[in-house]
Design a protein around this motif. Sequence first.
Motif, PDB file in Angstrom:
ATOM      1  N   LYS A 166     -21.630 -13.380  -4.331  1.00  0.00           N
ATOM      2  CA  LYS A 166     -22.887 -13.567  -3.921  1.00  0.00           C
ATOM      3  C   LYS A 166     -23.922 -12.209  -3.857  1.00  0.00           C
ATOM      4  N   PRO A 167     -24.834 -12.213  -3.935  1.00  0.00           N
ATOM      5  CA  PRO A 167     -26.065 -10.745  -4.461  1.00  0.00           C
ATOM      6  C   PRO A 167     -25.996 -10.577  -2.914  1.00  0.00           C
ATOM      7  N   ALA A 168     -26.030 -11.156  -2.019  1.00  0.00           N
ATOM      8  CA  ALA A 168     -25.484 -10.960  -0.013  1.00  0.00           C
ATOM      9  C   ALA A 168     -24.589  -9.659  -0.326  1.00  0.00           C
ATOM     10  N   GLN A 169     -23.319 -10.914  -0.325  1.00  0.00           N
ATOM     11  CA  GLN A 169     -21.667 -10.149  -0.614  1.00  0.00           C
ATOM     12  C   GLN A 169     -21.946  -8.795  -1.170  1.00  0.00           C
ATOM     13  N   ALA A 170     -22.532  -9.024  -2.717  1.00  0.00           N
ATOM     14  CA  ALA A 170     -22.425  -8.340  -3.626  1.00  0.00           C
ATOM     15  C   ALA A 170     -23.020  -6.671  -2.658  1.00  0.00           C
ATOM     16  N   ALA A 171     -24.889  -6.585  -2.676  1.00  0.00           N
ATOM     17  CA  ALA A 171     -24.683  -5.730  -1.808  1.00  0.00           C
ATOM     18  C   ALA A 171     -24.566  -5.000  -0.463  1.00  0.00           C
ATOM     19  N   TRP A 227     -31.281  -5.820  -7.416  1.00  0.00           N
ATOM     20  CA  TRP A 227     -31.794  -6.426  -8.469  1.00  0.00           C
ATOM     21  C   TRP A 227     -32.397  -5.617  -9.002  1.00  0.00           C
ATOM     22  N   ARG A 228     -32.925  -4.585  -8.464  1.00  0.00           N
ATOM     23  CA  ARG A 228     -33.672  -3.113  -9.066  1.00  0.00           C
ATOM     24  C   ARG A 228     -32.301  -2.917 -10.354  1.00  0.00           C
ATOM     25  N   TRP A 229     -30.585  -2.073  -9.703  1.00  0.00           N
ATOM     26  CA  TRP A 229     -30.368  -1.962 -10.618  1.00  0.00           C
ATOM     27  C   TRP A 229     -29.524  -2.779 -11.527  1.00  0.00           C
ATOM     28  N   SER A 230     -30.015  -4.317 -11.740  1.00  0.00           N
ATOM     29  CA  SER A 230     -29.699  -5.499 -12.191  1.00  0.00           C
ATOM     30  C   SER A 230     -30.807  -5.277 -13.884  1.00  0.00           C
ATOM     31  N   LYS A 231     -31.619  -4.514 -13.706  1.00  0.00           N
ATOM     32  CA  LYS A 231     -32.295  -4.302 -14.387  1.00  0.00           C
ATOM     33  C   LYS A 231     -32.869  -2.944 -15.206  1.00  0.00           C
TER      34      LYS A 231
END
Length: 66
Positions: free
Chosen positions: A16-21, A32-36
């Motif tokens: 999940k995004p929170a787990q990855a962060a 999210w910024r990295w994903s761009k």
Amino acid sequence: MSLNVKQLQTPETPAKPAQAAEYFGITRQTLWRWSKEDGFPQPLKRGRVVRYNIAAIEAWLNGEVA
């Protein structure tokens, strides 16, 4: 509420995004910024559900082609 990153079975387990962060010690906004950025491994999306591949992100951070 603290997430348990240890719940990830392996780095290949979709996170999940929170787990990855939390795994990378960053905020979800940074993720999210990295994903761009060019070359960032795109998350798996199913409707509103988003999951990240930890191993692919590690490879991206190390400059490896994923």
